[in-house]
Design a protein around this motif. Structure first.
Motif, mmCIF file in Angstrom:
data_model
loop_
_atom_site.group_PDB
_atom_site.id
_atom_site.type_symbol
_atom_site.label_atom_id
_atom_site.label_comp_id
_atom_site.label_asym_id
_atom_site.label_seq_id
_atom_site.Cartn_x
_atom_site.Cartn_y
_atom_site.Cartn_z
ATOM 1 N N ALA A 147 45.569 38.384 44.600
ATOM 2 C CA ALA A 147 43.699 37.477 44.598
ATOM 3 C C ALA A 147 43.383 38.073 43.130
ATOM 4 C CB ALA A 147 43.069 38.650 45.341
ATOM 5 N N PHE A 188 47.370 41.683 47.486
ATOM 6 C CA PHE A 188 47.701 42.402 48.890
ATOM 7 C C PHE A 188 48.634 42.209 50.056
ATOM 8 C CE2 PHE A 188 43.136 40.994 48.049
ATOM 9 C CZ PHE A 188 42.369 42.031 48.769
ATOM 10 N N GLY A 241 37.806 32.052 47.255
ATOM 11 C CA GLY A 241 39.252 32.453 46.864
ATOM 12 C C GLY A 241 40.164 32.774 46.172
ATOM 13 N N SER A 242 39.246 32.771 44.665
ATOM 14 C CA SER A 242 39.832 32.926 43.650
ATOM 15 C C SER A 242 39.775 33.875 43.347
ATOM 16 C CB SER A 242 37.629 31.916 42.250
ATOM 17 O OG SER A 242 37.205 32.702 42.679
ATOM 18 N N GLY A 243 38.642 34.932 43.761
ATOM 19 C CA GLY A 243 38.773 36.774 43.244
ATOM 20 C C GLY A 243 37.754 37.355 43.280
ATOM 21 N N LYS A 244 37.009 36.491 43.211
ATOM 22 C CA LYS A 244 35.876 37.134 42.716
ATOM 23 C C LYS A 244 35.549 38.281 43.546
ATOM 24 C CE LYS A 244 32.944 33.605 43.489
ATOM 25 N NZ LYS A 244 33.997 32.224 44.589
ATOM 26 N N SER A 245 35.430 38.412 44.581
ATOM 27 C CA SER A 245 35.062 39.697 45.792
ATOM 28 C C SER A 245 36.013 40.866 45.758
ATOM 29 C CB SER A 245 34.486 39.466 47.222
ATOM 30 O OG SER A 245 33.562 37.971 47.762
ATOM 31 N N THR A 246 37.147 40.406 45.384
ATOM 32 C CA THR A 246 38.192 41.535 45.266
ATOM 33 C C THR A 246 37.956 42.374 43.770
ATOM 34 O OG1 THR A 246 39.755 39.813 46.808
ATOM 35 C CG2 THR A 246 41.254 42.039 44.965
#
Ligand code: ADP
Ligand code: MG
Length: 252
Positions: free
Chosen positions: A17, A11, A38-43
């Motif tokens: 991410a 980002f 914050g581990s990057g799941k959504s990204t």
């Protein structure tokens, strides 16, 4: 089949991410993605339909390289990818039926001009999908009069209107209590098993992953730190993924 190769998302500002992540998801899998906030799941999920533009790497859905599609072709491919969100993302003041019908259309702007002008077969399909998730009797109610669990079921019905081959679910039950969570998850399970729709579902709780996943991947700082069967996440694995302090809460 979904194939992700060396996916990275950085980002603006420099947060990595998703970090050189590769995974292959076979048709029909119910893949649950776990990991700390914050581990990057959504990204990761959002890169699959390019709600987030990857920085580098490739994503293939069957033989289509999603990461290099033109805007027009991307709109077509997105129809094959349903998505549901933690906050349901319904049009609150519209009826349940209208919300479901909009699933036939690519974008909100295109549905606004089209409301009331859906083909009859879309109505039939909308009722059938509401039937599917057990709330056809709510069709004429405003979306925001429904409970959270019911709203998420509307969101599933809306996504089914696209007849997707892949369903992305970003913490779909994070706003719901445990009993209601199962009432939503069981419909995701049903469309996975009965319709063969591949599901990628981000979940915070391992207990739900154990119950519904055919496979789990765990993310930490945008990398995969576990990939396997839910039952193989023992206490040590769990500690690795979530950290020391979380262990007692979840395993208990
Ligand atoms: P998760 O869904 O596992 O909580 P996210 O994918 O939301 O994780 O976030 C992964 C990392 O990327 C976090 O450090 C988060 O702060 C950062 N991030 C997510 N979205 C953005 C954004 N739009 N701009 C900047 N940083 C972001
Ligand atoms: Mg998230």
């Amino acid at each position: 089949m979904l194939r992700i190769e060396h996916l990275t998302k950085v980002f603006p500002g420099g947060v990595v991410a998703v970090d050189d992540l590769s995974v292959i998801v076979a048709d029909g899998e119910f893949l649950v993605i776990i990991g700390l906030s914050g581990s990057g799941k959504s990204t990761l999920l959002r890169c699959v339909n390019r709600l987030v533009e990857p920085t580098s790497g490739k994503i293939f859905l069957d033989d289509v390289e999603v990461t290099r599609l033109s805007p027009a072709r991307l709109r077509e491919t997105r129809k094959e990818i349903g998505m549901i969100f933690q906050q349901f993302n319904l049009v609150r003041r519209s009826s349940v039926l209208t919300n479901v019908l909009t699933g036939r259309l690519g974008t909100v702007s295109s549905w606004q001009s089209a409301v009331g002008r859906f083909p009859l077969q879309d109505y039939h399909r909308a009722y059938a999908n509401l039937e599917r998730v057990g709330i056809v009797e709510k069709a004429y109610q405003r979306a925001d009069t429904l409970s959270g669990g019911q709203q998420q079921r509307v969101a599933i019905a809306r996504a089914l209107m696209q007849e997707p081959k892949l369903m992305l679910a970003d913490e779909p039950v994070a706003s719901l209590d445990p009993a209601t969570s199962h009432s939503v998850m069981k419909y995701l399970e049903e469309i996975n098993r009965q319709d063969g729709i591949t599901v990628l579902c981000n979940l915070h709780f391992l207990s739900l992953a154990r119950r519904y996943a055919t496979r789990v991947i765990a993310l930490k700082a945008g990398r995969i730190v576990f990939d396997g069967l839910p039952r193989d996440i023992d206490r040590d694995r769990f500690r690795e993924i979530y950290g020391e302090e979380a262990v007692e809460v979840e395993i208990a």
